[in-house]
Scaffold this active site. Sequence first.
Site, short mmCIF file in Angstrom:
data_model
loop_
_atom_site.label_atom_id
_atom_site.label_comp_id
_atom_site.label_asym_id
_atom_site.label_seq_id
_atom_site.Cartn_x
_atom_site.Cartn_y
_atom_site.Cartn_z
NE ARG A 1 4.60 6.58 -5.18
CZ ARG A 1 3.30 6.79 -5.41
NH1 ARG A 1 2.88 8.00 -5.72
NH2 ARG A 1 2.42 5.81 -5.31
CD GLU B 1 -3.47 -0.40 0.01
OE1 GLU B 1 -2.48 0.13 -0.52
OE2 GLU B 1 -3.62 -0.51 1.23
P1 AMP Z 1 -0.73 -2.74 -5.56
O1 AMP Z 1 -1.08 -2.93 -7.00
O2 AMP Z 1 -1.93 -2.86 -4.65
O3 AMP Z 1 0.41 -3.62 -5.12
O4 AMP Z 1 -0.26 -1.23 -5.39
C1 AMP Z 1 1.00 -0.84 -5.75
C2 AMP Z 1 1.02 0.46 -6.49
O5 AMP Z 1 0.14 1.43 -5.91
C3 AMP Z 1 2.41 1.05 -6.42
O6 AMP Z 1 2.69 1.60 -7.70
C4 AMP Z 1 2.34 2.10 -5.35
O7 AMP Z 1 2.97 3.27 -5.79
C5 AMP Z 1 0.85 2.35 -5.12
N1 AMP Z 1 0.42 2.11 -3.74
C6 AMP Z 1 -0.50 1.18 -3.33
N2 AMP Z 1 -0.71 1.23 -2.02
C7 AMP Z 1 0.11 2.20 -1.55
C8 AMP Z 1 0.37 2.73 -0.26
N3 AMP Z 1 -0.25 2.29 0.84
N4 AMP Z 1 1.28 3.72 -0.13
C9 AMP Z 1 1.93 4.19 -1.25
N5 AMP Z 1 1.72 3.73 -2.49
C10 AMP Z 1 0.82 2.75 -2.66
#
Ligand code: AMP
Length: 175
Positions: free
Chosen positions: A59, A96
Amino acid sequence: MNLDSALKLIRDIPDYPKPGILFKDITPLLANGLAFSAITASFSNEIKKSEIVAGIEARGFILASAMAIKAGSGFVPIRKAGKLPHAVFAESYSLEYGNATLEIHQDALSDSERVLLVDDVLATGGTILAALKLIQKAGGKISHLCVLLEIAALDGRARILSEFPDVQITALVQV
Ligand code: AMP
């Protein structure tokens, strides 16, 4: 359309892709031309002269490409493992809802090129930290990172700043 109305088009999908995750779905925003334009205009104001825009698959590609075109900047993809055809640097990390590896072409950036990093959501910060490390390995100078939405409770911002204290972080909305 103003920025607030555009951001309101991001919808919550509970329990996707795993139980307990509230997924922030940006597809309704992207499907609305006025909303997509409002976001792109706001993001492209953040690009400084002679910066290249790096986007994180998948995205982040959409947002980074739109803003790079509007600002007349170049675009560099940071991709999931095994997708780039030439020699790469790699970084593994946890997010996550799982583990992943990101890669960048070793010759994607010229030495000390200024880079603006873009993704859709900042959650725990693991993805962006991996991308920042890749930009550094490739010789780029990270000036700034932009996300559409920051999930503040997950504290990704603090995690990023603990390793990259000088990076400027812009989120169009925090939840
Ligand atoms: P993080 O590494 O935990 O900051 O997660 C960020 C990445 O995972 C981004 O590329 C987001 O597209 C995706 N992502 C993580 N959590 C979510 C969420 N709750 N909703 C949408 N995309 C998420």
